[in-house]
Design a protein around this motif. Sequence first.
Motif, PDB file in Angstrom:
ATOM      1  N   ALA A  74      36.563  47.177  39.003  1.00  0.00           N
ATOM      2  CA  ALA A  74      38.021  47.081  38.886  1.00  0.00           C
ATOM      3  C   ALA A  74      38.683  47.187  40.249  1.00  0.00           C
ATOM      4  O   ALA A  74      39.651  46.477  40.541  1.00  0.00           O
ATOM      5  N   VAL A  75      38.153  48.078  41.109  1.00  0.00           N
ATOM      6  CA  VAL A  75      38.697  48.203  42.463  1.00  0.00           C
ATOM      7  C   VAL A  75      38.500  46.906  43.239  1.00  0.00           C
ATOM      8  O   VAL A  75      39.415  46.427  43.922  1.00  0.00           O
ATOM      9  N   ALA A  76      37.310  46.318  43.127  1.00  0.00           N
ATOM     10  CA  ALA A  76      37.036  45.065  43.834  1.00  0.00           C
ATOM     11  C   ALA A  76      37.952  43.951  43.351  1.00  0.00           C
ATOM     12  O   ALA A  76      38.456  43.146  44.145  1.00  0.00           O
ATOM     13  N   GLN A  77      38.211  43.897  42.039  1.00  0.00           N
ATOM     14  CA  GLN A  77      39.100  42.870  41.497  1.00  0.00           C
ATOM     15  C   GLN A  77      40.528  43.083  41.976  1.00  0.00           C
ATOM     16  O   GLN A  77      41.225  42.120  42.330  1.00  0.00           O
ATOM     17  N   ALA A  78      40.977  44.334  42.011  1.00  0.00           N
ATOM     18  CA  ALA A  78      42.329  44.630  42.482  1.00  0.00           C
ATOM     19  C   ALA A  78      42.498  44.226  43.944  1.00  0.00           C
ATOM     20  O   ALA A  78      43.533  43.681  44.339  1.00  0.00           O
ATOM     21  N   GLU A  79      41.483  44.483  44.757  1.00  0.00           N
ATOM     22  CA  GLU A  79      41.551  44.097  46.164  1.00  0.00           C
ATOM     23  C   GLU A  79      41.548  42.585  46.316  1.00  0.00           C
ATOM     24  O   GLU A  79      42.246  42.029  47.170  1.00  0.00           O
ATOM     25  N   GLN A  80      40.778  41.915  45.467  1.00  0.00           N
ATOM     26  CA  GLN A  80      40.653  40.459  45.582  1.00  0.00           C
ATOM     27  C   GLN A  80      41.956  39.738  45.282  1.00  0.00           C
ATOM     28  O   GLN A  80      42.341  38.798  45.985  1.00  0.00           O
ATOM     29  N   VAL A  81      42.676  40.191  44.248  1.00  0.00           N
ATOM     30  CA  VAL A  81      43.853  39.435  43.812  1.00  0.00           C
ATOM     31  C   VAL A  81      45.020  39.539  44.781  1.00  0.00           C
ATOM     32  O   VAL A  81      45.947  38.729  44.721  1.00  0.00           O
TER      33      VAL A  81
END
Length: 309
Positions: A74-81
């Motif tokens: 979830a952290v990686a997805q938040a950073e990606q967007v």
Amino acid sequence: MDIRALRTFVAVAEFGQFQAAADELGMSQQAVSKRIAALERHVGVGLLVRTPRGSRLSLDGQVFLPHAKKVLAAVAQAEQVVRPGKRLLRIDVLNRRICPAQAVYRFYRSHPEMDLDAVTLSAENAAQAARAVLDGTVDASFRALSPDQVPVGISAERLLDAPLELLVGPRHPLADAPWVSPADLAGHRIWIPGIRPGTEWAAFYQALSEAFGLSIDALGPNFGDEALMDALTDSASLATLVGSGDRYLWTQTHDLRRIPLRDPTPVYPHMLLFRSEDQHPVLTALRGYLRTAGPRPTLDVWVPGWVDR
């Protein structure tokens, strides 16, 4: 909870050794041990069992591991967007029928790889739309306003001039004209339902009325575009104004006529409001597209005095 400690725990669980996890993470084995110890203190249980050959997950660690992986994902997805070029660009187009929405749609058709979302704000006027841009509710908004109304932190680029056209029914005296001048409309009732006091379009039509002696009103309830088309068809005197890029549909039986305005051509000056420091690549591409692909009215145009020419 320390995200770095979670990431370290997952690495140890996957490699089975503190040193291998340390090598993967680019840190010392001692630093790995400290992070794991801090994480175990935080959750109140032992997550790893040390063995002569390395480490293995405790029963609590086995239960904890899939949840730790979900948190890291979830952290990686938040950073990606939110990385430049990855976040969806949100653009307020005012109304999906009118020129800005059509221009953004053409941009998307020519650049389908670019992620954007055309939205319509509930903002009452340009000032509220500018506030929504500043607050980050949207990235950009199409509005018409004078330079002194542009708030600090917002840039306003005039990118989309929409020439106005007269829309009338088949029995209107001007129905068969190839074009008309704004002065020719004096004495004819022009009905534009939905004009709200305090909005920039109210100010635009007020200036247009005063410049050419026109009768423009929004009297009566606004029952929508279809009701307006019906009223124009049934009337021998009623007219309205639409943008040349606006998309309205009516049945063949309506037989409505769109007549260009010339000598001069009134244009509605849509400006794109965006945060001055915004470097979103889709916004940059959209601005470049509109500079070259937008409608180009004749040199003989009219805009209100509060708009920079």
